[in-house]
Design a protein around this motif. Sequence first.
Motif, PDB file in Angstrom:
ATOM      1  N   GLU A   1       0.794  -1.222   0.000  1.00 47.75           N
ATOM      2  CA  GLU A   1       0.000   0.000   0.000  1.00 47.75           C
ATOM      3  C   GLU A   1       0.829   1.276   0.000  1.00 47.75           C
ATOM      4  N   ARG A   2       2.143   1.161   0.221  1.00 52.03           N
ATOM      5  CA  ARG A   2       2.932   2.375   0.423  1.00 52.03           C
ATOM      6  C   ARG A   2       4.267   2.312  -0.315  1.00 52.03           C
ATOM      7  N   SER A   3       4.597   3.419  -0.998  1.00 50.65           N
ATOM      8  CA  SER A   3       5.902   3.571  -1.634  1.00 50.65           C
ATOM      9  C   SER A   3       6.315   5.033  -1.517  1.00 50.65           C
ATOM     10  N   VAL A   4       7.618   5.258  -1.625  1.00 55.12           N
ATOM     11  CA  VAL A   4       8.115   6.627  -1.522  1.00 55.12           C
ATOM     12  C   VAL A   4       8.948   6.940  -2.764  1.00 55.12           C
ATOM     13  N   PRO A   5       8.919   8.204  -3.211  1.00 59.38           N
ATOM     14  CA  PRO A   5       9.704   8.578  -4.380  1.00 59.38           C
ATOM     15  C   PRO A   5      11.202   8.630  -4.052  1.00 59.38           C
ATOM     16  N   VAL A   6      12.009   8.237  -5.028  1.00 63.74           N
ATOM     17  CA  VAL A   6      13.457   8.283  -4.879  1.00 63.74           C
ATOM     18  C   VAL A   6      14.036   8.909  -6.146  1.00 63.74           C
ATOM     19  N   PRO A   7      14.581  10.132  -6.040  1.00 62.06           N
ATOM     20  CA  PRO A   7      15.239  10.720  -7.219  1.00 62.06           C
ATOM     21  C   PRO A   7      16.418   9.832  -7.623  1.00 62.06           C
ATOM     22  N   SER A   8      16.516   9.549  -8.913  1.00 61.36           N
ATOM     23  CA  SER A   8      17.509   8.589  -9.387  1.00 61.36           C
ATOM     24  C   SER A   8      18.088   9.019 -10.724  1.00 61.36           C
ATOM     25  N   ARG A   9      19.170   8.341 -11.099  1.00 61.88           N
ATOM     26  CA  ARG A   9      19.796   8.597 -12.396  1.00 61.88           C
ATOM     27  C   ARG A   9      20.195   7.252 -13.003  1.00 61.88           C
ATOM     28  N   LEU A  10      19.774   7.048 -14.247  1.00 59.61           N
ATOM     29  CA  LEU A  10      20.234   5.911 -15.048  1.00 59.61           C
ATOM     30  C   LEU A  10      21.418   6.380 -15.874  1.00 59.61           C
ATOM     31  N   THR A  11      22.484   5.588 -15.905  1.00 60.38           N
ATOM     32  CA  THR A  11      23.672   5.955 -16.674  1.00 60.38           C
ATOM     33  C   THR A  11      24.184   4.755 -17.442  1.00 60.38           C
ATOM     34  N   TYR A  12      24.550   5.019 -18.693  1.00 62.05           N
ATOM     35  CA  TYR A  12      25.190   4.014 -19.537  1.00 62.05           C
ATOM     36  C   TYR A  12      26.397   4.677 -20.190  1.00 62.05           C
ATOM     37  N   ARG A  13      27.541   3.986 -20.160  1.00 64.53           N
ATOM     38  CA  ARG A  13      28.766   4.503 -20.771  1.00 64.53           C
ATOM     39  C   ARG A  13      29.275   3.501 -21.798  1.00 64.53           C
ATOM     40  N   SER A  14      29.571   3.980 -22.988  1.00 63.92           N
ATOM     41  CA  SER A  14      30.078   3.078 -24.023  1.00 63.92           C
ATOM     42  C   SER A  14      31.435   2.493 -23.637  1.00 63.92           C
ATOM     43  N   ALA A  15      32.163   3.149 -22.739  1.00 68.35           N
ATOM     44  CA  ALA A  15      33.452   2.615 -22.274  1.00 68.35           C
ATOM     45  C   ALA A  15      33.255   1.412 -21.349  1.00 68.35           C
ATOM     46  N   ASP A  16      32.049   1.236 -20.828  1.00 68.55           N
ATOM     47  CA  ASP A  16      31.683   0.092 -19.979  1.00 68.55           C
ATOM     48  C   ASP A  16      30.422  -0.519 -20.604  1.00 68.55           C
ATOM     49  N   PRO A  17      30.548  -1.089 -21.810  1.00 68.85           N
ATOM     50  CA  PRO A  17      29.385  -1.352 -22.653  1.00 68.85           C
ATOM     51  C   PRO A  17      28.428  -2.445 -22.178  1.00 68.85           C
TER      52      PRO A  17
ATOM     53  N   VAL B   1       9.667   5.177 -19.598  1.00 66.52           N
ATOM     54  CA  VAL B   1      10.900   5.955 -19.434  1.00 66.52           C
ATOM     55  C   VAL B   1      12.121   5.043 -19.547  1.00 66.52           C
ATOM     56  N   VAL B   2      12.071   3.899 -18.859  1.00 67.33           N
ATOM     57  CA  VAL B   2      13.196   2.958 -18.895  1.00 67.33           C
ATOM     58  C   VAL B   2      13.377   2.409 -20.313  1.00 67.33           C
ATOM     59  N   SER B   3      12.293   2.059 -20.974  1.00 68.11           N
ATOM     60  CA  SER B   3      12.376   1.528 -22.339  1.00 68.11           C
ATOM     61  C   SER B   3      12.984   2.543 -23.309  1.00 68.11           C
ATOM     62  N   THR B   4      12.559   3.795 -23.212  1.00 64.48           N
ATOM     63  CA  THR B   4      13.097   4.845 -24.081  1.00 64.48           C
ATOM     64  C   THR B   4      14.590   5.038 -23.823  1.00 64.48           C
ATOM     65  N   TRP B   5      14.995   5.048 -22.552  1.00 66.51           N
ATOM     66  CA  TRP B   5      16.409   5.198 -22.211  1.00 66.51           C
ATOM     67  C   TRP B   5      17.212   4.000 -22.721  1.00 66.51           C
ATOM     68  N   LEU B   6      16.675   2.794 -22.542  1.00 71.12           N
ATOM     69  CA  LEU B   6      17.366   1.596 -23.038  1.00 71.12           C
ATOM     70  C   LEU B   6      17.537   1.635 -24.550  1.00 71.12           C
ATOM     71  N   GLU B   7      16.521   2.087 -25.269  1.00 71.04           N
ATOM     72  CA  GLU B   7      16.639   2.208 -26.727  1.00 71.04           C
ATOM     73  C   GLU B   7      17.783   3.127 -27.114  1.00 71.04           C
ATOM     74  N   ARG B   8      17.959   4.211 -26.365  1.00 74.79           N
ATOM     75  CA  ARG B   8      19.080   5.117 -26.635  1.00 74.79           C
ATOM     76  C   ARG B   8      20.412   4.417 -26.406  1.00 74.79           C
ATOM     77  N   THR B   9      20.503   3.591 -25.355  1.00 74.11           N
ATOM     78  CA  THR B   9      21.765   2.869 -25.110  1.00 74.11           C
ATOM     79  C   THR B   9      22.027   1.853 -26.213  1.00 74.11           C
ATOM     80  N   LEU B  10      20.968   1.246 -26.719  1.00 71.70           N
ATOM     81  CA  LEU B  10      21.120   0.239 -27.778  1.00 71.70           C
ATOM     82  C   LEU B  10      21.486   0.872 -29.114  1.00 71.70           C
ATOM     83  N   ARG B  11      21.084   2.114 -29.330  1.00 74.57           N
ATOM     84  CA  ARG B  11      21.531   2.837 -30.519  1.00 74.57           C
ATOM     85  C   ARG B  11      22.995   3.248 -30.374  1.00 74.57           C
ATOM     86  N   ALA B  12      23.399   3.617 -29.160  1.00 77.26           N
ATOM     87  CA  ALA B  12      24.787   4.030 -28.924  1.00 77.26           C
ATOM     88  C   ALA B  12      25.744   2.855 -29.112  1.00 77.26           C
TER      89      ALA B  12
END
Length: 156
Positions: free
Chosen positions: A18-34, A103-114
Amino acid sequence: MQTVVERELELRLVLSPERSVPVPSRLTYRSADPYAVHISFHIGSATPVSWSFARELLVEGVFRPCGHGDVRVWPTKSGAGSVICLALTSSDGDALIEAPAAVVSTWLERTLRAVPPGAETTQLGMEEGLRELLGPAARDELWLSDPWPSDESGDT
């Protein structure tokens, strides 16, 4: 040249059904760590809590349950719509995180294009490194030129 794909977003830490709390977060992908994706959770401490795991695990987890052990990922529906659940386990405890699927799917698509799947090794420079390591060095050329006559040459 290194490519970095980042996305700031708000994830939800599930405390109970019944309960969850928001957590500001950042997803990061680096081509140097593919092969890896990185998630930083900004929980109000001096430094964010960071997790790294296989990009392939997150890609698969968008479509079906996967993973075992420390990181498990699966898609589901919640009151907020489609979400990706991440179950994270460490010696410090367990956490269940919900991320907006779109949001996650769109970000993942960007990593897969990179860095497309299967092209990760080209980002690591392994081929060039192996050529340099296994190829002849300048001093090897001298050794290979055989400055001493062979025993079979008949010179004495």
